[in-house]
Design an enzyme around this catalytic site. Structure first.
Site, PDB file in Angstrom:
ATOM      1  N   LEU A 236       0.867  -1.181   0.000  1.00 14.60           N
ATOM      2  CA  LEU A 236       0.000   0.000   0.000  1.00 14.60           C
ATOM      3  C   LEU A 236       0.905   1.232   0.000  1.00 14.60           C
ATOM      4  O   LEU A 236       1.402   1.659   1.031  1.00 14.60           O
ATOM      5  CB  LEU A 236      -0.909  -0.024   1.223  1.00 14.60           C
ATOM      6  CG  LEU A 236      -2.068   0.973   1.216  1.00 14.60           C
ATOM      7  CD1 LEU A 236      -2.994   0.745   0.035  1.00 14.60           C
ATOM      8  CD2 LEU A 236      -2.841   0.873   2.525  1.00 14.60           C
ATOM      9  N   HIS A 237       1.099   1.825  -1.172  1.00 18.63           N
ATOM     10  CA  HIS A 237       2.169   2.798  -1.357  1.00 18.63           C
ATOM     11  C   HIS A 237       1.873   4.168  -0.758  1.00 18.63           C
ATOM     12  O   HIS A 237       2.543   4.624   0.176  1.00 18.63           O
ATOM     13  CB  HIS A 237       2.446   2.967  -2.859  1.00 18.63           C
ATOM     14  CG  HIS A 237       2.784   1.707  -3.578  1.00 18.63           C
ATOM     15  ND1 HIS A 237       3.934   0.993  -3.318  1.00 18.63           N
ATOM     16  CD2 HIS A 237       2.126   1.043  -4.558  1.00 18.63           C
ATOM     17  CE1 HIS A 237       3.974  -0.054  -4.116  1.00 18.63           C
ATOM     18  NE2 HIS A 237       2.885  -0.058  -4.869  1.00 18.63           N
ATOM     19  N   ASP A 238       0.911   4.889  -1.330  1.00 16.76           N
ATOM     20  CA  ASP A 238       0.766   6.317  -1.068  1.00 16.76           C
ATOM     21  C   ASP A 238       0.436   6.675   0.379  1.00 16.76           C
ATOM     22  O   ASP A 238       0.906   7.710   0.880  1.00 16.76           O
ATOM     23  CB  ASP A 238      -0.286   6.910  -1.999  1.00 16.76           C
ATOM     24  CG  ASP A 238       0.181   6.949  -3.444  1.00 16.76           C
ATOM     25  OD1 ASP A 238       1.404   6.885  -3.682  1.00 16.76           O
ATOM     26  OD2 ASP A 238      -0.676   7.044  -4.344  1.00 16.76           O
TER      27      ASP A 238
END
Length: 308
Positions: A236-238
């Site tokens: 889950l990047h952002d």
């Protein structure tokens, strides 16, 4: 006091969750959301940003910006985000976009701000931010910190060398590193520690929350597992970039030098991160190296669950 903040994004499934986290967090006073193309085309990313902000019930202006990079078109990533950018999850239509262009809106906000006061969070290709600062570089003095989800110190996720956001506009990203402002990087190596499995989603679904939390869970269920991680789940990047702005104690960090490869070859978009000081150059970034993942997901559930 809450930190005045600009969020530049390209929603995008993980951008949507990051926006809800930011809008739910009292540490941030989100004053502007600007949007570029990237994960999908600008028409969709702008509609998605409007819907996300509208669902949160926050009166934050959303302004559209660049549909392409400084030097080339953006490449969308519909295999991850879906044709609509948010995994087919239906959100109510958001309020209309504010008039104008993203770069102009960024400059207007910074002109009115105190020196060293505004946190700039970049969750997509850096084009809008680069256009704002390239045309009025003195405004960098109004920035307290730039926080970016970008880059990798190992392999990329769009090419062997490059992370998606960095690859989509490396020239814009390189400009931000030259501004001389504090800059923090949440790279792929960091976001891999925010790893989402079906078991984790099931546990999160037991947490209470309103419409934004239910939409976030729907997005998490819609995201496909990653081939890079053996189809076990996905990173889950952002939201990791937003988490640094509101809860830096969740992270271990290192001061590093970073350069962006802007050539046209197979290394285009690579972030060359000198973690061990081998080049002997001054550090120009704070690298987020480690993440307390259980505390991160607790924060995500607590904050987004508090929205309507």
């Amino acid at each position: 006091m809450p930190k005045p903040a600009i969020i530049d994004c390209d929603p995008g499934t993980d951008d949507a969750i990051a926006l809800w986290l930011a809008l739910a967090s009292p540490e941030l006073d989100v004053r502007l959301v600007t949007v570029a193309g990237g994960n999908v085309g600008l028409e969709r990313t702008l509609a998605n940003a409007r819907a996300v902000v509208g669902l949160a019930g926050r009166p934050v202006p959303v302004v559209g910006g660049s549909a392409g990079a400084l030097m080339a078109p953006f490449r969308a990533e519909t295999a991850v985000h879906g044709e609509d950018g948010i995994g087919g999850v239906a959100l109510p239509e958001g309020p209309p976009a504010a008039p104008g262009l993203a770069a102009d809106a960024i400059r207007d906000l910074l002109r009115a701000a105190a020196p060293d006061s505004v946190t700039v969070i970049g969750l997509g290709p850096a084009t809008n931010l680069a256009l704002a600062f390239a045309t009025e570089p003195a405004l960098a003095g109004r920035v307290a910190e730039i926080v970016l989800m970008t880059g990798a110190w190992t392999e990329g996720n769009i090419t062997p060398a490059a992370e998606f956001n960095a690859w989509n506009d490396p020239e814009a990203l390189a400009l931000l590193f030259r501004l001389g402002r504090p800059l923090a990087m949440a790279t792929l190596d960091l976001t891999a520690q925010a790893f989402v499995t079906p078991e984790l989603v099931a546990a999160l679904a037991a947490r209470p929350g309103g419409r934004c939390w239910r939409a976030a869970l729907s997005i998490l269920r819609a995201l496909p597992p990653s081939k890079r991680f053996g189809m076990r789940g996905f990173p889950l990047h952002d939201p990791c970039a937003v988490a640094w702005a509101i809860a830096p104690g969740l992270f271990g960090t290192r001061a590093v030098g970073c350069e962006v490869d802007c050539t046209s070859g197979p290394s285009r978009g690579r972030t060359v991160i000198d973690r061990w000081g081998r080049l002997g150059r001054p550090a120009n970034a704070t690298l987020l190296e480690t993440l307390d993942a259980p505390a991160f997901f607790d924060l995500l559930a607590e904050r987004i669950g508090s929205l309507g």
